[in-house]
Scaffold this motif. Structure first.
Motif, PDB file in Angstrom:
ATOM      1  N   GLY A 126      59.239  60.558 -19.684  1.00  0.00           N
ATOM      2  CA  GLY A 126      57.948  60.075 -19.557  1.00  0.00           C
ATOM      3  C   GLY A 126      56.688  61.136 -19.866  1.00  0.00           C
ATOM      4  N   ASP A 127      56.536  61.181 -21.011  1.00  0.00           N
ATOM      5  CA  ASP A 127      55.603  62.290 -21.554  1.00  0.00           C
ATOM      6  C   ASP A 127      54.101  61.828 -21.838  1.00  0.00           C
ATOM      7  OD1 ASP A 127      56.249  61.130 -23.714  1.00  0.00           O
ATOM      8  OD2 ASP A 127      57.065  63.149 -24.713  1.00  0.00           O
ATOM      9  N   SER A 128      53.935  60.438 -21.924  1.00  0.00           N
ATOM     10  CA  SER A 128      52.575  59.812 -21.828  1.00  0.00           C
ATOM     11  C   SER A 128      52.281  58.750 -20.923  1.00  0.00           C
ATOM     12  CB  SER A 128      52.375  59.116 -23.327  1.00  0.00           C
ATOM     13  OG  SER A 128      53.330  58.216 -23.332  1.00  0.00           O
ATOM     14  N   TRP A 129      50.879  59.018 -20.138  1.00  0.00           N
ATOM     15  CA  TRP A 129      50.674  58.265 -18.972  1.00  0.00           C
ATOM     16  C   TRP A 129      49.359  57.734 -19.201  1.00  0.00           C
ATOM     17  CZ3 TRP A 129      52.772  59.361 -13.794  1.00  0.00           C
ATOM     18  CH2 TRP A 129      54.047  59.932 -13.606  1.00  0.00           C
ATOM     19  N   TYR A 130      49.135  56.331 -18.455  1.00  0.00           N
ATOM     20  CA  TYR A 130      47.842  55.803 -18.168  1.00  0.00           C
ATOM     21  C   TYR A 130      47.723  55.730 -16.775  1.00  0.00           C
ATOM     22  CZ  TYR A 130      43.914  52.504 -19.020  1.00  0.00           C
ATOM     23  OH  TYR A 130      42.816  51.797 -18.819  1.00  0.00           O
ATOM     24  N   PHE A 131      46.768  55.959 -16.225  1.00  0.00           N
ATOM     25  CA  PHE A 131      46.438  55.631 -14.697  1.00  0.00           C
ATOM     26  C   PHE A 131      45.786  54.460 -14.188  1.00  0.00           C
ATOM     27  CE2 PHE A 131      47.296  60.204 -15.587  1.00  0.00           C
ATOM     28  CZ  PHE A 131      48.380  60.527 -14.559  1.00  0.00           C
ATOM     29  N   ILE A 132      46.161  53.888 -13.396  1.00  0.00           N
ATOM     30  CA  ILE A 132      45.495  52.654 -12.516  1.00  0.00           C
ATOM     31  C   ILE A 132      45.311  53.269 -11.091  1.00  0.00           C
ATOM     32  CG2 ILE A 132      45.597  50.630 -11.703  1.00  0.00           C
ATOM     33  CD1 ILE A 132      47.225  49.445 -14.128  1.00  0.00           C
ATOM     34  N   THR A 133      43.981  53.639 -11.090  1.00  0.00           N
ATOM     35  CA  THR A 133      43.694  54.547  -9.758  1.00  0.00           C
ATOM     36  C   THR A 133      42.662  53.881  -8.801  1.00  0.00           C
ATOM     37  OG1 THR A 133      43.460  56.329 -11.372  1.00  0.00           O
ATOM     38  CG2 THR A 133      42.593  56.859  -9.300  1.00  0.00           C
ATOM     39  N   ALA A 134      43.051  54.105  -7.710  1.00  0.00           N
ATOM     40  CA  ALA A 134      42.202  53.579  -6.426  1.00  0.00           C
ATOM     41  C   ALA A 134      40.787  54.382  -6.327  1.00  0.00           C
ATOM     42  CB  ALA A 134      42.998  53.828  -5.147  1.00  0.00           C
ATOM     43  N   ASP A 135      39.602  53.803  -6.551  1.00  0.00           N
ATOM     44  CA  ASP A 135      38.502  54.350  -6.636  1.00  0.00           C
ATOM     45  C   ASP A 135      37.915  55.045  -5.349  1.00  0.00           C
ATOM     46  OD1 ASP A 135      36.178  55.383  -7.507  1.00  0.00           O
ATOM     47  OD2 ASP A 135      35.236  53.418  -7.698  1.00  0.00           O
ATOM     48  N   TYR A 136      38.812  56.095  -4.657  1.00  0.00           N
ATOM     49  CA  TYR A 136      38.219  56.734  -3.499  1.00  0.00           C
ATOM     50  C   TYR A 136      38.683  58.017  -3.664  1.00  0.00           C
ATOM     51  CZ  TYR A 136      42.207  56.041  -0.710  1.00  0.00           C
ATOM     52  OH  TYR A 136      43.782  55.821  -0.118  1.00  0.00           O
ATOM     53  N   ALA A 137      38.506  59.214  -2.534  1.00  0.00           N
ATOM     54  CA  ALA A 137      38.943  60.585  -2.710  1.00  0.00           C
ATOM     55  C   ALA A 137      40.711  60.611  -3.174  1.00  0.00           C
ATOM     56  CB  ALA A 137      38.810  61.213  -1.550  1.00  0.00           C
ATOM     57  N   PHE A 138      41.484  59.892  -2.419  1.00  0.00           N
ATOM     58  CA  PHE A 138      42.932  60.338  -2.682  1.00  0.00           C
ATOM     59  C   PHE A 138      43.256  59.574  -4.054  1.00  0.00           C
ATOM     60  CE2 PHE A 138      46.508  57.375  -3.374  1.00  0.00           C
ATOM     61  CZ  PHE A 138      47.564  58.326  -3.538  1.00  0.00           C
ATOM     62  N   GLY A 139      42.710  58.596  -4.660  1.00  0.00           N
ATOM     63  CA  GLY A 139      43.120  58.099  -5.878  1.00  0.00           C
ATOM     64  C   GLY A 139      42.521  59.089  -6.974  1.00  0.00           C
ATOM     65  N   LYS A 140      41.573  59.648  -6.898  1.00  0.00           N
ATOM     66  CA  LYS A 140      40.890  60.461  -7.894  1.00  0.00           C
ATOM     67  C   LYS A 140      41.840  61.750  -7.853  1.00  0.00           C
ATOM     68  CE  LYS A 140      36.497  58.557  -7.194  1.00  0.00           C
ATOM     69  NZ  LYS A 140      35.016  58.418  -6.818  1.00  0.00           N
ATOM     70  N   ALA A 141      42.050  62.373  -6.583  1.00  0.00           N
ATOM     71  CA  ALA A 141      42.785  63.601  -6.699  1.00  0.00           C
ATOM     72  C   ALA A 141      44.192  63.519  -7.040  1.00  0.00           C
ATOM     73  CB  ALA A 141      42.819  64.128  -5.089  1.00  0.00           C
ATOM     74  N   MET A 142      44.946  62.180  -6.827  1.00  0.00           N
ATOM     75  CA  MET A 142      46.369  61.849  -7.184  1.00  0.00           C
ATOM     76  C   MET A 142      46.269  62.006  -8.771  1.00  0.00           C
ATOM     77  SD  MET A 142      49.452  61.434  -5.750  1.00  0.00           S
ATOM     78  CE  MET A 142      49.689  62.633  -6.788  1.00  0.00           C
ATOM     79  N   GLU A 143      45.368  61.343  -9.408  1.00  0.00           N
ATOM     80  CA  GLU A 143      45.407  61.097 -10.725  1.00  0.00           C
ATOM     81  C   GLU A 143      45.217  62.662 -11.341  1.00  0.00           C
ATOM     82  OE1 GLU A 143      42.067  59.630 -14.276  1.00  0.00           O
ATOM     83  OE2 GLU A 143      42.575  58.525 -12.591  1.00  0.00           O
ATOM     84  N   ASP A 144      44.009  63.157 -10.949  1.00  0.00           N
ATOM     85  CA  ASP A 144      44.007  64.799 -11.261  1.00  0.00           C
ATOM     86  C   ASP A 144      45.330  65.483 -11.263  1.00  0.00           C
ATOM     87  OD1 ASP A 144      41.579  63.920 -11.956  1.00  0.00           O
ATOM     88  OD2 ASP A 144      40.430  65.141 -10.233  1.00  0.00           O
ATOM     89  N   SER A 145      45.988  65.395 -10.056  1.00  0.00           N
ATOM     90  CA  SER A 145      47.337  66.385  -9.972  1.00  0.00           C
ATOM     91  C   SER A 145      48.251  65.750 -11.058  1.00  0.00           C
ATOM     92  CB  SER A 145      47.452  66.222  -8.506  1.00  0.00           C
ATOM     93  OG  SER A 145      46.601  66.869  -7.613  1.00  0.00           O
ATOM     94  N   LEU A 146      48.577  64.534 -11.060  1.00  0.00           N
ATOM     95  CA  LEU A 146      49.680  64.318 -11.961  1.00  0.00           C
ATOM     96  C   LEU A 146      49.240  64.369 -13.297  1.00  0.00           C
ATOM     97  CD1 LEU A 146      50.765  60.914 -10.371  1.00  0.00           C
ATOM     98  CD2 LEU A 146      52.229  62.509 -11.008  1.00  0.00           C
TER      99      LEU A 146
END
Length: 401
Positions: free
Chosen positions: A162-182
């Motif tokens: 799984g080397d290409s990703w698209y993110f569906i992200t919750a719009d608050y601190a956790f979601g943004k941080a989780m997307e950035d980390s992944l």
């Protein structure tokens, strides 16, 4: 007679001195959580019950000083969470806040705890900033965080192609941080991010977001959200034939309650990280049995187990320190190893991060399920040192360089 009066007075003074470090002559524990919104199933009332069980196991008081449990609902609103925390400090003399289960709320309450010398034990909140740039000598992060989840799940999915990703992200601190980390893990391994989209918390309709993810051609759709939002996204992904058409879903934060809500028919094969599974060993099953008796048969989530552990360790440290000062108790918590079913022998690090192992689990196929909550299988134990951000990489201001 005079001798007796003097002795009584001396005993009274000694008792007062012994209790002098406990404000308001009580230890007041606040479970600040989501009791009515999106995370009420994975935190909520279950977190209150978990804290009750921890107090039950510890005892009614510390050297005669009673323990009082208070619950409060932040409704997933950072401003409301901060307001409740301030009110409970001013009106109830709150000593420690446990759970929180929302990164934005945690960031706000962390600062209130720092300013008022109150302990804040974050359990269901995931932003790694809590033990990084916004770390506090009165704060601790007890369960997962965005860095650890990304290291564990991201590498597992990448290893399967799984080397290409698209993110569906919750719009608050956790979601943004989780997307950035992944995204950092994916790019660091030579993969690519095809795009992302943000959605509000407690969102009922993911159709447009899923269509965008499908059009991106990414091999993996990363659901950087939690609880009801993740459940809704997975259910609607089935309607769009996302998995059948070759894309994989990855859920950094997923709970057994979510697996039950989705059902093994839809969630089978989904892998995620967890700090606790009720059927992992005898000690985990024993806690689950007690919890279920108070929750009409429901099993504890990893956050519920974490609230029990954090509450019990706080009480043990407060008793050892003979104080409810946030700084004093947190310092003692870092001296003492955690000793419970949730985190056997784990250490609370200098920056406030509990060095706890996690487990890579997978949702069972319907044919493998033998009872209503028999939903997961443990694939691998991942050590804290393997997945948690190194101390020198977190930029915690009070950690010695």
């Amino acid at each position: 007679m005079i001798r007796h009066l003097v002795a009584a007075a001396m005993l009274s003074l000694a008792t007062t001195a012994a209790h002098a470090e406990f404000s308001n002559n009580a230890v007041k524990i606040v479970v600040l959580t989501d009791l009515s919104s999106n995370y009420s199933d994975t935190a909520g009332k279950g977190s209150v019950v978990a804290a009750e069980l921890a107090i039950e196991d510890f005892g009614a008081g510390i050297e005669g000083v009673p323990i009082k449990l208070i619950s409060a609902d932040h409704q997933n609103k950072a401003d409301l969470g901060a307001l409740k925390a301030r009110e409970l400090i001013d009106t109830e003399g709150a000593d420690v806040f446990v759970d929180l289960s929302n990164s934005a709320v945690s960031l706000a309450v962390q600062e209130i705890g720092r300013a008022n010398d109150k302990a804040v034990l974050h359990v269901g909140s995931a932003t790694a900033a809590l033990y990084g740039e916004t770390c506090s000598p009165t704060g601790a992060l007890w369960l997962y965080d965005t860095y650890a989840l990304a290291q564990g799940l991201g590498k597992a999915v990448l290893a399967e192609g799984g080397d290409s990703w698209y993110f569906i992200t919750a719009d608050y601190a956790f979601g943004k941080a989780m997307e950035d980390s992944l995204a950092n893990v994916v790019k660091g391994a030579g993969g690519s991010v095809k795009g992302s989209v943000r959605h509000p918390v407690n969102n009922p309709d993911f159709s447009s977001f899923l269509l965008q993810a499908q059009k991106s051609g990414a091999k993996v759709i990363g659901l950087a959200n939690a609880s009801g939002d993740t459940v809704n996204a997975i259910k609607q992904a089935k309607e769009f034939g996302v998995v059948e058409m070759g894309q994989k879903l990855a859920a950094p934060i997923f709970y057994i309650q979510s697996a039950k809500a989705v059902g093994p028919e839809l969630a089978q094969g989904l892998q995620f990280m967890t700090g606790y599974y009720w059927d992992r060993d005898d000690a985990s099953r024993a806690f689950a049995k007690r919890f279920a008796q108070k929750m009409n048969g429901g099993m504890p989530s990893q956050a519920h187990a974490g609230v029990y552990s954090a509450t019990l360790h706080y009480l043990r440290a407060a008793a050892a320190a003979k104080s409810d000062s946030g700084k004093v108790v947190l310092a003692k918590m870092k001296e003492m190893p955690v000793d419970d079913f949730f985190a056997e022998g784990a250490i609370l690090r200098e920056d406030g991060r509990l060095m706890k192992d996690m487990f890579l689990v997978e949702v069972k196929k319907p044919s493998e399920v033998t009872q209503p909550w028999d939903l997961l299988k443990v694939l691998r134990r991942m050590s804290a040192a393997e997945i948690i951000r190194p101390l020198d990489k977190g930029n915690c201001p009070f950690v010695k360089g």
